[in-house]
Design an enzyme around this catalytic site. Structure first.
Site, short mmCIF file in Angstrom:
data_model
loop_
_atom_site.label_atom_id
_atom_site.label_comp_id
_atom_site.label_asym_id
_atom_site.label_seq_id
_atom_site.Cartn_x
_atom_site.Cartn_y
_atom_site.Cartn_z
N HIS A 135 7.89 7.97 4.71
CA HIS A 135 6.85 8.69 4.79
C HIS A 135 6.88 10.15 4.57
O HIS A 135 6.20 11.02 4.72
CB HIS A 135 6.31 8.77 6.31
CG HIS A 135 5.52 7.51 6.50
ND1 HIS A 135 4.68 7.08 7.59
CD2 HIS A 135 5.53 5.95 6.09
CE1 HIS A 135 4.32 5.88 7.80
NE2 HIS A 135 5.08 5.11 6.95
N GLU A 161 -0.76 -2.36 5.10
CA GLU A 161 0.04 -2.21 6.29
C GLU A 161 0.01 -0.97 7.35
O GLU A 161 -0.03 -0.90 8.31
CB GLU A 161 1.66 -2.74 5.73
CG GLU A 161 2.37 -2.46 6.96
CD GLU A 161 3.07 -1.35 7.45
OE1 GLU A 161 2.94 -1.20 8.64
OE2 GLU A 161 3.24 -0.16 6.70
N ASP A 180 0.74 -1.03 -0.12
CA ASP A 180 -0.18 -0.14 0.13
C ASP A 180 0.63 1.30 0.17
O ASP A 180 2.07 1.36 0.43
CB ASP A 180 -0.92 -0.05 1.15
CG ASP A 180 -0.25 -0.01 2.43
OD1 ASP A 180 0.69 -0.74 2.57
OD2 ASP A 180 -0.89 0.39 3.59
ZN ZN Z 1 5.11 3.09 6.42
ZN ZN Z 2 6.59 0.41 5.28
#
Ligand code: ZN
Ligand code: ZN
Length: 391
Positions: free
Chosen positions: A362, A121, A63
């Site tokens: 991220h 996840e 994902d």
């Molecule tokens: Zn992550």
């Molecule tokens: Zn990850």
């Protein structure tokens, strides 16, 4: 795999919405010659049965994140506000590449290889969703499970460790109640803003006073919401907490302590109603089996050389991978693969500016160097599996 990587990177899909991604993975698994199972909405499993021997399960998450990409890469995301900012697109191609290598080298090994592609996840929902959708009915019980993650460390290197490698993560919403009043008449109120402030400060004593010095724990108050106007005292406050631990017993104790502190402060404030606690986004501990880690680490050293394999410190981030081996009651290990060009990484280490100069997972700037991250990740998955399957 290089081409597929840029294709996946251009077309990221959010957690539990990985329909095109799952379809593309299934196509590749068919091409490679795996038996393909779709598990749940967007989970995919490819199985290679190759005679008697152990069964190895290797997992990749698939994902993307609600992040607007800002890497300037030629193959940057074409989906506004969505980005493969955690490198799961790299995990997909590395696992597909390893499955392809194993499918082409059937003479070299014996047993069963399961390449598992897990959705969602990032929301801690995907591993559970695959188990709930009947994963155990479509695959044989594995003997061991393997997973890897790309990290903002030096490209071409691999980090392994025994024991906790990722923390257990828990989010908690706490609602406390007061009594609203005109801002000029605090004596008529039970002020939830003061109550919540007091809770925030008192929560800081959990890590500093209750955890053993040196024992890892994080208690973060990420949000504190109450009221909307300067001259109105609201009637409630809401706190959003995030907890991280490596120790299950400490985790339980911290949860109990948070509830005790909140109840105690509510009592002290004269709160008219019991506080409410709602746990969500709960990630299990990732706790590498010592024996599996040793076997796989030895295989990595043989393959890559000692200078490219190091013992990593545990990460404070969390993962839901371990739900799968835990459901089967089997041991596992989880390792990291570097993705930052050597020169850039070493310069940052030398200057002590890794956190500032190297975009981490991220970040809208997270951009794994395809070479040799891709090759390292493919070989790592293949040799880790062969540590169990090699004839
Ligand atoms: Zn992550
Ligand atoms: Zn990850």
């Amino acid at each position: 795999m290089r081409e597929l990587y840029t294709e996946l990177h251009r077309h990221p899909e959010l957690s539990s919405e990985e329909h095109a991604t799952a379809g593309r993975i299934a196509e590749e698994l068919e091409r490679i010659g795996c038996t393909v199972h779709r598990v749940g909405d967007t989970g995919v499993v490819g199985v290679i049965e190759n005679g008697t021997g152990p069964t190895v399960l290797a997992r990749a998450d698939i994902d993307a994140l609600p992040v607007a990409e800002d890497t300037g890469l030629e193959y940057a995301s074409e989906v506004p506000g969505v980005m493969h900012a955690c490198g799961h697109d790299m995990h997909i191609v590395c696992l597909l590449g390893a499955a392809e290598q194993l499918a082409q080298a059937r003479d070299a090994w014996s047993g069963t290889y399961i390449a598992l592609f897990q959705p969602a996840e990032e929301t801690a929902a995907g591993a559970k969703a695959m188990l709930d959708a009947g994963l155990s009915a479509v695959i044989p019980v594995p003997d061991v499970a393997l997973a890897q993650h790309v990290m903002p460390t030096e490209v071409g290197t691999i980090g392994t460790t025994a024991g906790p490698v990722l923390s257990a993560g828990d989010s908690l919403k706490v609602t406390v109640h007061g009594r609203g009043a005109h801002g000029s008449m605090p004596h008529n109120s039970i002020d939830p803003v003061v109550l919540a402030s007091s809770i925030v400060l008192r929560l800081q004593t959990i890590v500093s006073r209750e955890a053993r010095p040196g024992q890892f724990a994080v208690v973060t108050v990420g949000a504190l919401n109450a009221g909307f106007k300067s001259n109105i005292i609201p009637d409630r406050a809401e706190l959003l907490l995030n907890l991280r631990t490596y120790d299950t017993e400490l985790r339980e104790r911290i949860m109990a302590t948070i509830e005790r502190i909140v109840r105690g402060e509510c009592e002290a404030a004269g709160s008219p109603r019991e506080p409410e606690f709602e746990y969500y986004d709960q990630f299990p501990l990732t706790d590498n089996d010592a024996e599996v880690n040793e076997k796989v680490t030895r295989a990595f050293v043989d393959e890559f050389g000692e200078d490219r394999v190091y013992e990593t410190d545990p990460y404070t981030a969390s993962e839901d991978f371990s739900r799968i081996p835990d459901a089967f009651g089997i041991p596992y290990t989880y390792w990291t693969v570097g993705s930052v060009p050597s020169e850039k990484y070493r310069a940052a280490v030398e200057k002590g500016t890794v956190a500032a100069d190297i975009p981490a997972n991220h970040s809208p700037f997270f951009a794994p160097a395809i070479d040799p991250t891709l090759e390292t990740g493919i070989r790592a998955h293949a040799v880790a599996a062969l540590a169990y399957l090699r004839k």
